[in-house]
Scaffold this active site. Structure first.
Site, PDB file in Angstrom:
ATOM      1  N   THR A 148      10.604  -7.519   3.546  1.00  0.00           N
ATOM      2  CA  THR A 148       9.789  -6.567   2.795  1.00  0.00           C
ATOM      3  C   THR A 148       9.622  -5.287   3.608  1.00  0.00           C
ATOM      4  O   THR A 148       9.947  -5.233   4.795  1.00  0.00           O
ATOM      5  CB  THR A 148       8.398  -7.156   2.508  1.00  0.00           C
ATOM      6  OG1 THR A 148       7.738  -7.423   3.751  1.00  0.00           O
ATOM      7  CG2 THR A 148       8.505  -8.455   1.717  1.00  0.00           C
ATOM      8  N   ASP A 149       9.092  -4.251   2.948  1.00  0.00           N
ATOM      9  CA  ASP A 149       8.790  -3.006   3.661  1.00  0.00           C
ATOM     10  C   ASP A 149       7.391  -2.545   3.297  1.00  0.00           C
ATOM     11  O   ASP A 149       6.660  -3.249   2.601  1.00  0.00           O
ATOM     12  CB  ASP A 149       9.859  -1.942   3.381  1.00  0.00           C
ATOM     13  CG  ASP A 149       9.910  -1.534   1.903  1.00  0.00           C
ATOM     14  OD1 ASP A 149       8.852  -1.549   1.229  1.00  0.00           O
ATOM     15  OD2 ASP A 149      11.003  -1.201   1.421  1.00  0.00           O
ATOM     16  N   LEU A 150       7.009  -1.401   3.779  1.00  0.00           N
ATOM     17  CA  LEU A 150       5.604  -0.973   3.633  1.00  0.00           C
ATOM     18  C   LEU A 150       5.220  -0.687   2.188  1.00  0.00           C
ATOM     19  O   LEU A 150       4.037  -0.501   1.899  1.00  0.00           O
ATOM     20  CB  LEU A 150       5.313   0.221   4.553  1.00  0.00           C
ATOM     21  CG  LEU A 150       5.992   1.568   4.283  1.00  0.00           C
ATOM     22  CD1 LEU A 150       5.293   2.358   3.198  1.00  0.00           C
ATOM     23  CD2 LEU A 150       5.965   2.388   5.569  1.00  0.00           C
ATOM     24  N   MET A 151       6.202  -0.626   1.255  1.00  0.00           N
ATOM     25  CA  MET A 151       5.832  -0.523  -0.153  1.00  0.00           C
ATOM     26  C   MET A 151       5.336  -1.867  -0.679  1.00  0.00           C
ATOM     27  O   MET A 151       4.878  -1.954  -1.828  1.00  0.00           O
ATOM     28  CB  MET A 151       7.021  -0.058  -0.992  1.00  0.00           C
ATOM     29  CG  MET A 151       7.402   1.391  -0.737  1.00  0.00           C
ATOM     30  SD  MET A 151       8.754   1.917  -1.838  1.00  0.00           S
ATOM     31  CE  MET A 151       7.947   1.761  -3.444  1.00  0.00           C
ATOM     32  N   GLY A 152       5.487  -2.921   0.129  1.00  0.00           N
ATOM     33  CA  GLY A 152       5.025  -4.239  -0.282  1.00  0.00           C
ATOM     34  C   GLY A 152       6.062  -5.001  -1.076  1.00  0.00           C
ATOM     35  O   GLY A 152       5.765  -6.075  -1.623  1.00  0.00           O
TER      36      GLY A 152
END
Lengths: 147, 147, 147, 147
Positions: free
Chosen positions: D22-26
């Protein structure tokens, strides 16, 4: 600190090495093992009735605070690895998991190590483990049907 | 064991956090720091006249044998991080590098740790460091023009 | 649709291949190029006065909606690669960037491709580009001192 | 060009989204889907009697030559995804696989795309597919006991 029953605190999770997880030495890149341990922790919790994704949605995060790893033998593309995961210690605001990553085909120990995880909330503040969390961590693995 | 001059054994390498290196907590994923340390080791050697890619082509690998990391503060997307890298110990067949990863903007220590690297050849057999390798490891950083 | 000035819409960003980005074929893994393009987009915006991390903090995300890539020649560990990045198209709710990834040492084209990015907010809903965003995308690269 | 039987050329492989993907966008980072497709290709071959690791050991590589992807809906941490993989085309020196990545829980199409793979040997030279490779690609999926 809660007492830990070694027998019930252990779960083994199988992963298969992906092509992308190798490097030009032809073996598994050392950072890939952290991903395997992460997968194993999530399954460790799932087999005790906890969906970590639900905790994360609620702002309950077990963030990695410390890592120690020893690489014993290389693993290779397509190897099946058993990530033997045990709860090692429970403190007021953190827990430690211990791991042995073993090649399923021949039992070779590839990597062993430990991670300490701190309980932090969505503001990244350190929190004390709740009684519900401690109760979940003390559970034995449930029998799982299917994979 | 060779004596190490702390002043000359230190190199600082700046990296910028990539979007892909974050996770759903909104911070840098813990495994990403291993990649930063790897980048820093390669630059540490380059500033002492060693192109690690050339060593790898010749079958000289410094494989990660042990890792220990403590996470002190989260880093975030687009942060510039200084990976302060020091040679910590040289043994017959391995070396240890020590790291402090510091946010450039405010000096916050994000992560500190160490990696032990074993010298292995292309057959993955352990080898003793050659005099040429030890000589290279004892060099001071050269002045680098440009980035 | 806004008109695009090819001369001002182009930015070249240099990256160096990390060890972890290779695979057992001894070359850069195909997925690594997506990370290079992401780094290049962030720098493309920075050189036009936009810190993408600030947009992300405000819930303005340019999410990847489409990718097309052709791999022309392999890149290897430690290669320096120039990611030539151009704004290709601006639509009501998305933009397209085009890329050529070239090995700096000899000008070999390694990979070329394009990504379409959709403007979505923090609820992941599609949004129309604001006049401020369009103005930023139309800027020429500013002269940057240092790296 | 060989004829392809759509019914026998299809295999579905389930993966579960890892936290690290995952990344910081969720949501799942866009590059992670290339890893899922790679896993699915390896399983596609395994279910037809081909261990891709054995091919790689013999210097037979199916290197990714082209990628096209459309992202339809985000996937999230811990989602189970079915990677429906079909052989789309067989040419003299390359093959194309087509993919639909569907969230198992509700059937949502998350990503669809295709990869063209070129047959190259250990010197990275392009080769024509051998009759044995073509025969293997034309096989139907075998019944697999267990997971």
């Amino acid at each position: 600190v809660i007492p830990i029953d070694p027998a019930s605190s252990r779960t083994s999770v199988r992963v298969r090495v992906r092509f992308a997880e190798t490097d030009l030495m032809g073996i598994v890149h050392h950072a890939s093992y952290l991903a395997y341990m992460e997968v194993a922790r999530v399954e460790w919790l799932r087999r005790r009735g906890v969906t970590y994704a639900t905790w994360a949605d609620q702002g309950i995060h077990l963030a990695v605070a410390e890592v120690s790893l020893k690489y014993r033998a290389p693993a290779r593309f397509d190897d099946e690895l058993d990530v033997e995961t045990s709860l090692g210690e429970v403190r007021a605001a953190s827990v430690r998991f211990d791991y042995r990553i073993v090649r399923a085909a021949d039992g070779t120990l590839c990597t062993e190590g430990a991670t300490r995880l701190a309980y932090i909330d969505h503001t990244l503040s350190l929190r004390r483990l709740s009684p519900e969390m401690i109760e979940a961590l003390a559970r034995a693995e449930r029998v799982i049907a299917g994979s």
